[in-house]
Design a protein around this motif. Structure first.
Motif, mmCIF file in Angstrom:
data_model
loop_
_atom_site.group_PDB
_atom_site.id
_atom_site.type_symbol
_atom_site.label_atom_id
_atom_site.label_comp_id
_atom_site.label_asym_id
_atom_site.label_seq_id
_atom_site.Cartn_x
_atom_site.Cartn_y
_atom_site.Cartn_z
ATOM 1 N N VAL A 1 -76.784 4.670 -85.970
ATOM 2 C CA VAL A 1 -76.772 6.132 -86.022
ATOM 3 C C VAL A 1 -76.262 6.683 -84.685
ATOM 4 O O VAL A 1 -76.734 6.294 -83.626
ATOM 5 C CB VAL A 1 -78.189 6.670 -86.321
ATOM 6 N N LEU B 1 -83.723 -2.210 -88.107
ATOM 7 C CA LEU B 1 -83.364 -1.790 -86.755
ATOM 8 C C LEU B 1 -81.849 -1.662 -86.613
ATOM 9 O O LEU B 1 -81.351 -0.731 -85.978
ATOM 10 C CB LEU B 1 -83.929 -2.757 -85.719
ATOM 11 N N ASP C 1 -79.704 -0.727 -88.814
ATOM 12 C CA ASP C 1 -79.294 0.548 -89.406
ATOM 13 C C ASP C 1 -79.584 1.706 -88.454
ATOM 14 O O ASP C 1 -78.761 2.608 -88.279
ATOM 15 C CB ASP C 1 -80.008 0.787 -90.737
ATOM 16 N N PHE C 2 -80.739 1.682 -87.831
ATOM 17 C CA PHE C 2 -81.112 2.723 -86.878
ATOM 18 C C PHE C 2 -80.162 2.732 -85.683
ATOM 19 O O PHE C 2 -79.736 3.790 -85.215
ATOM 20 C CB PHE C 2 -82.557 2.537 -86.411
ATOM 21 N N THR D 1 -88.977 2.282 -94.879
ATOM 22 C CA THR D 1 -88.559 1.791 -93.574
ATOM 23 C C THR D 1 -87.098 1.377 -93.645
ATOM 24 O O THR D 1 -86.572 1.073 -94.711
ATOM 25 C CB THR D 1 -89.402 0.579 -93.126
ATOM 26 N N ILE D 2 -86.442 1.387 -92.481
ATOM 27 C CA ILE D 2 -85.061 0.922 -92.397
ATOM 28 C C ILE D 2 -85.001 -0.197 -91.366
ATOM 29 O O ILE D 2 -85.871 -0.307 -90.499
ATOM 30 C CB ILE D 2 -84.087 2.056 -92.024
#
Length: 79
Positions: free
Chosen positions: A11, A5, A7-8, A2-3
Motif C-alpha cells: 500500500v 503483511l 499486502d499491507f 486480516t491481510i
C-alpha cells in the motif's frame, strides 16, 4: 478480516493538499468531489468523500489529507 503483511507493505500512502472541493449531487449519499494535489511525482488526483456533515467545501481547500494512491481507479456515478 486480516491481510498478509506483504499486502499491507504494498500500500502506497501519500500526503496531499486539497485544491478544490465541490458538491457531488449525483452520489447516493451526500459527498464532496475533491481534487487533491500530491506534488510533481503523482500530480492531481480526484476523489470523493462522504464528510458533508463535518466540513463545508471551502473549509477543505488547503487542508492536508492522507490517501492510499495505488488503488485502481473506481468510477462512482459520473465522477
Amino acid at each position: 478480516m486480516t491481510i498478509a503483511l506483504a499486502d499491507f507493505l504494498a500500500v502506497e500512502v501519500h500526503a496531499g493538499t486539497v485544491i478544490a472541493a465541490e458538491p457531488f449531487p449525483e452520489a447516493r449519499k451526500p459527498a464532496w468531489k475533491l481534487a487533491i494535489d500530491f506534488g510533481p511525482a503523482l500530480g492531481v488526483k480526484r476523489s470523493s468523500a462522504q464528510i458533508t456533515d463535518l466540513y463545508a467545501p471551502a473549509a477543505l481547500v488547503g487542508r492536508q489529507v492522507i490517501a492510499v494512491t495505488n488503488l485502481p481507479p473506481r468510477r462512482i456515478g459520473p465522477f
